[in-house]
Design a protein around this motif. Structure first.
Motif, PDB file in Angstrom:
ATOM      1  N   LYS A   1      26.102 -34.996  26.050  1.00  0.00           N
ATOM      2  CA  LYS A   1      25.569 -34.270  27.196  1.00  0.00           C
ATOM      3  C   LYS A   1      24.034 -34.317  27.193  1.00  0.00           C
ATOM      4  CE  LYS A   1      25.915 -30.102  29.906  1.00  0.00           C
ATOM      5  NZ  LYS A   1      24.477 -30.153  30.174  1.00  0.00           N
ATOM      6  N   TYR A   2      23.452 -34.167  26.021  1.00  0.00           N
ATOM      7  CA  TYR A   2      21.986 -34.244  25.898  1.00  0.00           C
ATOM      8  C   TYR A   2      21.486 -35.608  26.389  1.00  0.00           C
ATOM      9  CZ  TYR A   2      17.459 -34.818  23.610  1.00  0.00           C
ATOM     10  OH  TYR A   2      16.141 -35.089  23.348  1.00  0.00           O
ATOM     11  N   MET A   3      22.165 -36.666  25.986  1.00  0.00           N
ATOM     12  CA  MET A   3      21.746 -38.016  26.376  1.00  0.00           C
ATOM     13  C   MET A   3      21.891 -38.215  27.886  1.00  0.00           C
ATOM     14  SD  MET A   3      23.599 -39.873  23.148  1.00  0.00           S
ATOM     15  CE  MET A   3      23.036 -41.561  23.185  1.00  0.00           C
ATOM     16  N   VAL A   4      23.023 -37.764  28.420  1.00  0.00           N
ATOM     17  CA  VAL A   4      23.270 -37.916  29.855  1.00  0.00           C
ATOM     18  C   VAL A   4      22.269 -37.096  30.675  1.00  0.00           C
ATOM     19  CG1 VAL A   4      24.948 -37.392  31.693  1.00  0.00           C
ATOM     20  CG2 VAL A   4      25.706 -38.551  29.613  1.00  0.00           C
ATOM     21  N   ASP A   5      21.971 -35.884  30.209  1.00  0.00           N
ATOM     22  CA  ASP A   5      21.008 -35.034  30.920  1.00  0.00           C
ATOM     23  C   ASP A   5      19.617 -35.670  30.968  1.00  0.00           C
ATOM     24  OD1 ASP A   5      22.881 -33.151  31.524  1.00  0.00           O
ATOM     25  OD2 ASP A   5      22.285 -31.714  29.980  1.00  0.00           O
ATOM     26  N   ARG A   6      19.274 -36.436  29.955  1.00  0.00           N
ATOM     27  CA  ARG A   6      17.955 -37.062  29.902  1.00  0.00           C
ATOM     28  C   ARG A   6      17.756 -38.100  31.009  1.00  0.00           C
ATOM     29  NH1 ARG A   6      14.850 -36.894  24.668  1.00  0.00           N
ATOM     30  NH2 ARG A   6      13.939 -38.800  25.499  1.00  0.00           N
ATOM     31  N   VAL A   7      18.833 -38.715  31.488  1.00  0.00           N
ATOM     32  CA  VAL A   7      18.678 -39.736  32.529  1.00  0.00           C
ATOM     33  C   VAL A   7      19.016 -39.221  33.930  1.00  0.00           C
ATOM     34  CG1 VAL A   7      18.826 -41.860  31.183  1.00  0.00           C
ATOM     35  CG2 VAL A   7      20.917 -40.699  31.810  1.00  0.00           C
ATOM     36  N   LYS A   8      19.305 -37.939  34.026  1.00  0.00           N
ATOM     37  CA  LYS A   8      19.614 -37.365  35.337  1.00  0.00           C
ATOM     38  C   LYS A   8      18.371 -37.230  36.191  1.00  0.00           C
ATOM     39  CE  LYS A   8      23.984 -35.034  35.061  1.00  0.00           C
ATOM     40  NZ  LYS A   8      24.629 -33.851  34.515  1.00  0.00           N
TER      41      LYS A   8
END
Ligand code: HEC
Length: 104
Positions: free
Chosen positions: A97-104
């Motif tokens: 989730k942390y990784m995905v949130d970074r590219v949002k």
């Protein structure tokens, strides 16, 4: 009194969300950054929107499954839990989730 309870449980929910966010970042920095910070071994680099977009399109649960069980794709091999099999499924999910949130 009832209002107070509502406020208290809202704060607890917020607290839980924060813990999860911290946990994700902590786990990423402990177990995932070695490859994903620089895109080593064909891994999608953190913050690289173009590399992540088609992966995110699979849905979060697919990404979590690949991160937990490991996954061999077109660019390389994602080891189960990044090789850290001692990690719980929940902290690995938080890291995804942390990784995905970074590219949002
Ligand atoms: C040894 C290097 C390495 C480590 C450590 C690593 N990864 Fe990966 N990861 C990869 C590679 C390589 C891929 C791309 C595989 C492919 O698509 O061919 C990948 C892909 C992924 C994907 C995308 C999966 C998909 O379906 O497209 C996620 C999510 C992911 N990693 C999460 C994590 C998390 C969370 C951690 C830490 C717990 C982690 N990775 C640690 C190498 C690594």
């Amino acid at each position: 009194m009832k209002k107070l309870m509502v406020v208290a449980s809202a704060l607890m929910v917020l607290g839980a969300v924060n813990v999860q966010a911290d946990e994700g970042e902590k786990t990423y920095k402990a177990a995932c950054f070695v490859c994903h910070d620089a895109g080593i071994a064909g891994s999608p680099k953190i913050d690289d929107k173009a590399a992540w977009a088609p992966r995110i399109a699979q849905g979060l649960s697919k990404l979590e499954e690949h991160a937990i069980k490991g996954f061999k794709g077109k660019t390389g091999v994602m080891p189960p839990k990044g090789g850290r099999v001692d990690l719980s499924d929940d902290v690995v999910k938080a890291a995804v989730k942390y990784m995905v949130d970074r590219v949002k």
